[in-house]
Each structure stands twice: as C-alpha cells, then as structure tokens.
Design a protein around this motif. Structure first.
Motif, short mmCIF file in Angstrom:
data_model
loop_
_atom_site.label_atom_id
_atom_site.label_comp_id
_atom_site.label_asym_id
_atom_site.label_seq_id
_atom_site.Cartn_x
_atom_site.Cartn_y
_atom_site.Cartn_z
N ILE A 75 -8.08 -7.66 -1.02
CA ILE A 75 -7.92 -8.09 -2.41
C ILE A 75 -6.88 -7.18 -3.03
CG2 ILE A 75 -9.03 -8.55 -4.62
CD1 ILE A 75 -10.22 -10.29 -2.55
N CYS A 76 -5.66 -7.72 -3.11
CA CYS A 76 -4.55 -6.92 -3.63
C CYS A 76 -4.35 -7.24 -5.10
CB CYS A 76 -3.30 -7.24 -2.82
SG CYS A 76 -1.84 -6.41 -3.42
N GLY A 77 -4.53 -8.49 -5.44
CA GLY A 77 -4.37 -8.91 -6.83
C GLY A 77 -5.15 -10.18 -7.08
N LEU A 78 -5.40 -10.44 -8.36
CA LEU A 78 -6.16 -11.64 -8.75
C LEU A 78 -5.48 -12.22 -9.98
CD1 LEU A 78 -9.73 -10.03 -8.44
CD2 LEU A 78 -8.80 -11.77 -6.91
N MET A 138 -14.36 -7.58 2.79
CA MET A 138 -13.44 -7.79 1.67
C MET A 138 -13.21 -6.44 1.03
SD MET A 138 -14.20 -10.12 -1.72
CE MET A 138 -13.97 -11.72 -0.96
N LYS A 139 -11.95 -6.04 0.96
CA LYS A 139 -11.67 -4.69 0.48
C LYS A 139 -10.62 -4.75 -0.61
CE LYS A 139 -10.79 -0.09 2.41
NZ LYS A 139 -9.59 0.29 1.65
N GLY A 140 -10.85 -4.00 -1.66
CA GLY A 140 -9.85 -3.92 -2.71
C GLY A 140 -8.77 -2.91 -2.33
N PHE A 141 -7.53 -3.28 -2.60
CA PHE A 141 -6.42 -2.38 -2.22
C PHE A 141 -5.68 -1.90 -3.46
CE2 PHE A 141 -2.08 -1.33 -1.17
CZ PHE A 141 -2.25 -0.49 -0.08
N GLN A 176 -11.17 0.52 -5.17
CA GLN A 176 -10.82 0.50 -3.74
C GLN A 176 -12.09 0.41 -2.90
OE1 GLN A 176 -7.59 3.67 -3.13
NE2 GLN A 176 -8.31 4.05 -5.20
N ALA A 177 -12.92 -0.49 -3.31
CA ALA A 177 -14.24 -0.63 -2.68
C ALA A 177 -14.21 -1.69 -1.59
CB ALA A 177 -15.27 -1.00 -3.74
N THR A 178 -15.20 -1.61 -0.71
CA THR A 178 -15.30 -2.53 0.42
C THR A 178 -16.61 -3.33 0.31
OG1 THR A 178 -14.13 -0.98 1.83
CG2 THR A 178 -15.42 -2.67 2.94
N MET A 179 -16.49 -4.64 0.47
CA MET A 179 -17.67 -5.51 0.46
C MET A 179 -17.74 -6.18 1.83
SD MET A 179 -18.28 -8.79 -2.05
CE MET A 179 -18.71 -7.87 -3.50
N LEU A 184 -13.39 -4.36 -7.08
CA LEU A 184 -13.06 -3.93 -5.71
C LEU A 184 -11.68 -3.29 -5.68
CD1 LEU A 184 -14.26 -6.90 -3.46
CD2 LEU A 184 -15.51 -4.84 -4.11
N ILE A 185 -10.75 -3.86 -6.43
CA ILE A 185 -9.41 -3.28 -6.49
C ILE A 185 -9.46 -1.95 -7.25
CG2 ILE A 185 -7.03 -3.59 -7.27
CD1 ILE A 185 -7.38 -6.57 -7.13
#
Lengths: 340, 340
Positions: free
Chosen positions: B247-250, B275-278, A272-275, A268-269
């Motif tokens: 979701i900025c980091g994991l 939920m979106k990856g940034f 830059q995807a959206t769930m 997702l990061i």
C-alpha cells in the motif's frame, strides 16, 4: 448395518444461517470395503470458518456441496475396521463432517491420536488442536511479540483469543482484550490475565477507538484480529510504527452481505504497518512443536482454556450459532455420542 | 531585500481542496543570519501525500500549520549564503515548501546535490528522487518479485506506477497496469512496457475484478497499490497464495470524508497474503543504492520516465489538482523560477 445421522447443508445461507438452511439426514451406511474403517465420531469442532465454507465464493477450500454433511474437524474412535493401520478402539481425528459416523481410509484426512497425553480427548480440538496452534503460530510467527509491546486481541474471550492473550503475557507483553459484555470482560482479566478489557457493546467506532487508546496508552504493536469491522478500524487508528496485524478471523463479516473490511488502511502507510492473513492450514508439520509448548504451559498452569461442549447432533444448529451471538464460553464443541 | 511569494494553507480542505483553501502570500525576507543561506527554489515536487498533510489527523508528519506555506520537496540553488557548507550557486534539495525562496541552515532538511550526474535537475524530484526510490524499494523490498510472477499496479501511468511496472519487467514479471482513460492505457503498453492495461473508467468493482482476472490469468502475486477503493478490492479478489500487497498510496481516498478502505481483506486470510504500508521516509540511507540502480537503468534505456512541469507559483493549485483528476502526464513538478 449402522444408521448414521448427519447435519447437511440444504441451501446456502443468505446472511445469517437459518435453521432451514440445514437438514438432519438419516442414512444407512454401506458395508466397509477393504482398507476402510468406520469411525464413531465423538467430538465435533464448531468454528467460525465453517460459515465461509457454506458460501459459494472463492476461498481456501471448495464450498461444502449442497446436500453434504457440513465439513468439520472431528474426533472419534474406530468402531470397525478393514484397515490394519486403524485398529478398532483407536482414537482418530481429522477433517470430517458433522455426523455421527464417518468412513475413513488410508491417505485421507484422518490420523491416529494418542489421547493419553492430554486430560481429555476434546483438548485435541481446543488447546492442542487447530485452535491452539492458530493462537500459537499466528501470534509468534506473524506477530513476533517483543517484551514490553502491547498486544490487542479481539474476540479475546473466544477459543483462539483467550489463548493468544495468555501466550502474549508469557512473552512479556501488555495485553488488551476486546469482548462483548461485562461478564466476558471480567473473565478476560480474571481467567485469561488480560491487563485491560474493553466491552465493545454499545460503542461506536469513535468510542472504541478512544477505549483502545485508554487501554493501550503506549499504542498497539500487534493486533490479533478475530472480529473485523469497527473493532479492527478502532485498532488501526491506534497503531505504533511497524505494527503487525494478524487477520485470523473476521467473524463480524461472515454473515454480512456487504463486507466492511478495513476502512483505516491508510494507517498502514502512516505507520508502515503490516497486515497479514493467517491460516493454520500450512502448519500441521509444526503442530508437534506447538502442541509440546502449549501442553507444557497448560501443565505449568500458565495457560487456562475453556471448552463449551453441547450435546447431541440435533443441537448442531443452535451450538454453531452460539459462535456468532458470542454466547459460547470457550471452544465450541459438539458431542455427537451422548449415549456412548 | 528579497520578496518571496509562498503558497500557503489558508484553511483545511473539506474533501476536495478548493482554490480558497490556499492563499498566495507575498513577504519580504529578513536579512540572513550567520549560518543561514538563501535558496532560490526552482522546482517543487507536487505529490498526493501533500493532501494528507493538509488534514488535521494523525499521520506520519504533523499537519501543515494554517498560514504556513504548503510543505513540499523542493530543489533550488543557493543565491546568498552566510554558511560555508552551502556556497552561492550550489544546487540543494530537501523538504521545503511551495515558495519561491527558502532560508536554510545546517542540520535542516536541505542538502547539496551534484546535478551534473543527471540529464536535468528535475530528475532528482522524479526518477532519482523520492518517487523513484519509492518505486524501487517498495517493489523490491516489500514485494520481492520473482521471475514469472504477475505484478498488478494501480495508478500505473503515474510517477511511481510507471516506474514500478518497468522495474517489475526488468525482474522478469508479467505486469498489469490500471489507469484512467484510453490514452493512458495505450501509454502503459507503448511507453512503460506493461503486458496488459486496464482502463478503470466506467467499470464497477465486479467489472474491474473480471478485467483483472482476464489480464492476470495466473492470478496476482504482487499488488502495488497507489489508488485504493474499488481498484484495490478488485485486486484482492484475484490474489494468489502468499501474495504481497504494497500500500503505497490511496489517492482515491484522500479527498473523501468516508474512507472505503479494503472491503475484501477476507482474501488476506484465504490466500495468507500480506498487506504492508510503504513509506519512503526511512530509506534515505539507501537512496545512493537505489539511485545508482535507477540511474543505470535509465542510461541503458531500460527505464523511461516522464515529468509534467507546470510553470509559476500562481499555478500551484491547478497543478496540484491534476494529481487527483489524473490529468498529469508523469511526475508533477512546479517550476517556480520561470524568469531565471
């Protein structure tokens, strides 16, 4: 005096539901009060979501109380009435339960339906009902498919998935469907117009990932997820940038005690995807719009849909479990009025 | 003739990076060609994202080639130049590497910076740089915080998280921060204005979930996730409807061979959450806007930020690993020019 039979939740399933988690109970219905009406249920919708309602955990609806009939969307006719808004003979539908009769009243979840507009009343539990509206609004509102994009659908031969693929085709997308078994995969292409079909059986997550890559050589722009687990993970590793993932269902998880979830959310990061989780619950105000569109596509022959109708409330358990074995062929419906 | 020392990737880390995954290499730099300029690097940004670039797997940037200096954001001054756009003495920053000197040219990733507008040049690697812009645009663009909402931040004492909490307070939100250890949790409240702090240490996922519930009695509207794993799962079980998860980091996953991901994505459906990856990568065209806002808040005393500056390229490994042990106190920066 009317005798009712209802399919009740006897205890909360531990993992996969067992026959003795349920009990078929006979009861005599009391006389109708003023304002009430008696519905002879004909068709009951069987849906994966019901499995979630059987658990005692936070959800978007309260758990089904033990001893109550299992909550379900139902469609029937008014057989007796002390409510002028619901005259005898009127077809009605709403959120009811798996039972042969239900007592309704104004302000409840039951509303009248003009069944003459559709080939069969059952269509209001499939292509024109929550299932059709889930496919329509889930894909179009949250997925925003653009011509030329690739849409990956899991549970693609299922009630929702088969419609999603066809709507995506109408919107000019490449469609890739995932289903279990060669027969279903053949139907994905021949019946529902999928450009490619992937049989998930016998494939681990790496093999699934490779199969998605082969079937979606330009990457995946939209995932319409009905299954979860390895299938979702395989999709996540094939995303294009700014991909949209609609989490509509996670049927592979509903009977498991330890959820798998989505292990590849790192993607997702990266992309830059959206769930987004989808529930059709907020959409009834827009059902008229969705049903009009779906009805038109059906009439034009652009949308094909299947209904798998089992008969008799005594078969409720077996019919429900077909959803989890994947042996249903289309929208699973239980006809609880075989004699009528 | 200039001697350069660079911190190179000798082999791909298997899980947690080990000292011998890297090698400090000395080289003599060639003469500058026309159009080139020599940058004396001063400050190097150390970020969790660099761990991902060390792996040989699909990401938003190519893996760092073996033998190359580890890719990093860097800030330095032009020491010699054959390019009129980059005169001697000019401060520059860009995507460079962990090395004492870099050779740049027009059209590369390096651009001039007017350091006079900030208290310290290092601020361009923290509050006014990618870290600050990640907090600013990640929270405001994807989170869309509304007054009175509750924002849950993991890695809340970290470079990004400490800023996110303060921006959320400025926007009128209740802020709950998660960090490791009593000292950091005390700082969350005293330094960064968090309304509540949760020490994740010694807590399993159920205890974390209960702690979030206690700290966010009205539920969580926004999760700003920097950590993942149990911490994300605990947040997911406390969502309000239509919650937004950034979701900025994991960081808890970056050194693990088997990703945990998000096991409770079922809650995305239940709460119709997103939920979106940034990635800050697409935001440079808006950095001026973000830096102006952050700069103003810093000047007004509304935003506090910390920088943890270690000294000497020979300490690169130890400084980098502080990100994973959580022992850094603010934005981790390596000063590779101690003698200058």
């Amino acid at each position: 005096m009317t005798t009712n039979r209802k399919f009740t939740l006897a205890k909360r399933p531990d993992g996969e539901p067992k026959p003795d988690d349920f009990k078929l109970v006979e009861e005599t219905l009391p006389e109708l009060q003023d304002g009430q009406f008696l519905v002879r249920n004909h068709y009951i919708s069987l849906d994966p979501a019901q499995r979630g309602w059987m658990d005692d955990r936070p959800s978007y609806m309260p758990p089904i109380p033990l001893g109550d009939a299992v909550r379900a969307s139902a469609m029937g006719r008014v057989q007796a009435s002390k409510n002028p808004d619901f005259p005898e003979g009127q077809w009605v539908m709403g959120l009811g339960a798996i039972e042969e009769y239900s007592v309704g009243q104004s302000g409840g979840f039951t509303f009248p339906v003009d069944v003459s507009v559709a080939p069969s009343p059952t269509n209001f539990l499939s292509v024109l009902g929550a299932v059709g509206m889930t496919a329509y609004f889930g894909l179009l509102d949250d997925g925003k498919p653009q011509e030329g994009e690739t849409v990956l659908v899991s549970g693609a031969a299922g009630a929702v998935g088969s419609l999603v693929g066809q709507i995506a085709k109408i919107k000019g997308c490449r469609t890739v469907g995932i289903a279990g078994g060669a027969d279903k995969c053949a139907r994905l292409v021949s019946d529902y117009g999928y450009d490619a079909a992937i049989d998930y059986r016998g494939k681990d997550v790496a093999a699934l990932e490779a199969a998605v890559r082969e079937a979606a050589p330009n990457g995946v722009d939209i995932i319409f997820e009905n299954v979860g687990g390895n299938i979702l993970d395989a999709g996540l590793n094939n995303l294009n940038e700014k991909a949209r993932i609609i989490i509509c269902g996670l049927i592979s998880e509903y009977n498991s005690k330890e959820p798998v979830g989505a292990r590849n959310i790192w993607q997702l990061i990266v992309k830059q995807a959206t769930m987004k989780g989808f529930l059709v619950r907020d959409y009834p105000p827009r059902f008229a719009e969705g049903a009009a569109a779906m009805g038109q596509w059906v009439a034009e022959g652009k949308i094909k849909f299947d209904e798998d109708i089992d008969v008799g409330i005594e078969n409720a358990y077996d019919a429900f479990m077909k959803l989890f074995s994947g042996s249903n062929q289309g929208k699973m419906i239980l006809d609880v009025s075989p004699a009528d």
